[in-house]
Design a protein around this motif. Structure first.
Motif, PDB file in Angstrom:
ATOM      1  N   ASP A 155       0.858  -1.187   0.000  1.00 10.83           N
ATOM      2  CA  ASP A 155       0.000   0.000   0.000  1.00 10.83           C
ATOM      3  C   ASP A 155       0.891   1.232   0.000  1.00 10.83           C
ATOM      4  OD1 ASP A 155      -2.204   1.654   0.193  1.00 10.83           O
ATOM      5  OD2 ASP A 155      -2.441   1.371   2.356  1.00 10.83           O
ATOM      6  N   GLY A 156       0.570   2.196  -0.865  1.00  3.31           N
ATOM      7  CA  GLY A 156       1.398   3.392  -0.971  1.00  3.31           C
ATOM      8  C   GLY A 156       2.566   3.252  -1.929  1.00  3.31           C
ATOM      9  N   GLU A 157       2.617   2.144  -2.659  1.00 10.12           N
ATOM     10  CA  GLU A 157       3.678   1.975  -3.660  1.00 10.12           C
ATOM     11  C   GLU A 157       3.593   3.073  -4.712  1.00 10.12           C
ATOM     12  OE1 GLU A 157       6.660   1.260  -4.695  1.00 10.12           O
ATOM     13  OE2 GLU A 157       6.415  -0.900  -4.293  1.00 10.12           O
ATOM     14  N   ARG A 158       4.726   3.398  -5.314  1.00  9.41           N
ATOM     15  CA  ARG A 158       4.791   4.478  -6.293  1.00  9.41           C
ATOM     16  C   ARG A 158       4.640   3.936  -7.715  1.00  9.41           C
ATOM     17  NH1 ARG A 158       6.932   9.220  -4.246  1.00  9.41           N
ATOM     18  NH2 ARG A 158       8.075   9.745  -6.141  1.00  9.41           N
ATOM     19  N   PHE A 159       3.824   4.611  -8.501  1.00  7.22           N
ATOM     20  CA  PHE A 159       3.603   4.286  -9.907  1.00  7.22           C
ATOM     21  C   PHE A 159       3.837   5.538 -10.745  1.00  7.22           C
ATOM     22  CE2 PHE A 159       1.403   0.929  -7.737  1.00  7.22           C
ATOM     23  CZ  PHE A 159       1.447  -0.168  -8.589  1.00  7.22           C
ATOM     24  N   TYR A 160       3.984   5.348 -12.054  1.00  6.15           N
ATOM     25  CA  TYR A 160       4.290   6.458 -12.955  1.00  6.15           C
ATOM     26  C   TYR A 160       3.015   7.008 -13.598  1.00  6.15           C
ATOM     27  CZ  TYR A 160       6.720   9.317 -16.357  1.00  6.15           C
ATOM     28  OH  TYR A 160       7.179  10.385 -17.084  1.00  6.15           O
ATOM     29  N   PHE A 161       2.851   8.328 -13.544  1.00  6.98           N
ATOM     30  CA  PHE A 161       1.661   9.017 -14.053  1.00  6.98           C
ATOM     31  C   PHE A 161       2.037  10.045 -15.112  1.00  6.98           C
ATOM     32  CE2 PHE A 161       0.347   7.577  -9.891  1.00  6.98           C
ATOM     33  CZ  PHE A 161      -1.024   7.367  -9.969  1.00  6.98           C
TER      34      PHE A 161
END
Length: 220
Positions: A155-161
């Protein structure tokens, strides 16, 4: 009848699909992954990936120009279905971008980030489009369990936007993930056989590959 294991990546002429195809192939464990604009191939697939980038009016126009709307709607009703970026936004009723109707699978609108609220906690102005890595908070059900596509992803992992618009669902019960960028916004939705994200899992390193692998094995 669905082709055993075949995964269709829908090509409606918007955006470079090679990175999506490569990422799905990487986790597909030998299953056929087909980039296609053929409604018959979409209909035959076991599961469907609906990516895209660009302006919503162009995307809707190109989808219809290729005769893909009926096959897409059918797939969204009865196959494991993953929407990515514009492929999330197009599932909603209406977008402020070009004042255009979407596919209407979900009630709600696609809205532009409000300029007046685009500041961080320190008061620094945030740029639009929202571009780069950001955290995704996972929504849990009444039993405290997150959606199966988050399995193994903290939870709270970073993804690219990369986006200037975000979805605003009328039914908050479909929200599967949220992200903060000046304001909190919905970054993932889920209902039945549909899961869709605003981020780009194909550009999100191991976390993105984990999400795609979960989709490959998902049996909604």
């Amino acid at each position: 009848m669905a082709a055993e294991g075949m995964i269709a990546v829908i090509d409606y002429g918007m955006g470079n699909l090679r990175s999506v195809w490569q990422a799905v192939v990487h986790v597909a464990e030998g299953r056929e992954v087909c980039v296609t604009a053929d409604p018959a191939v979409v209909a035959a697939a076991e599961r469907v990936v609906f990516p895209g980038q660009g302006a919503m009016p162009d995307c809707m126009r190109e989808l219809d120009a290729r005769g893909l709307r009926p096959a897409l709607l059918d797939a969204a009703h009865d196959k494991p279905f993953l929407g990515i970026c514009i492929g999330l936004q197009m599932l909603f009723q209406h977008s402020e971008e070009g004042d255009v109707a979407g596919l209407g699978l979900f009630a709600g609108s696609v809205r532009r980030f409000p300029a007046a609220q685009m500041v961080d906690a320190a008061g620094v102005r945030l740029k639009v489009p929202h571009m780069g890595w950001n955290e995704v908070g996972q929504t849990v059900d009444g039993a405290g369990v997150a959606h199966p596509l988050w399995q193994g992803i903290p939870d709270g992992e970073r993804f690219y936007f990369v986006h200037s618009y975000f979805v605003d669902p009328a039914d908050r019960g479909i929200v599967a993930g949220t992200t903060d960028y000046g304001i909190p916004f919905t970054s993932a939705v889920a209902r039945d056989n549909i899961f869709a994200v605003q981020c780009h899992p194909e550009k999100s390193a191991q976390a993105g590959l984990a999400l795609l692998a979960n989709f490959i094995h998902w049996s909604p």
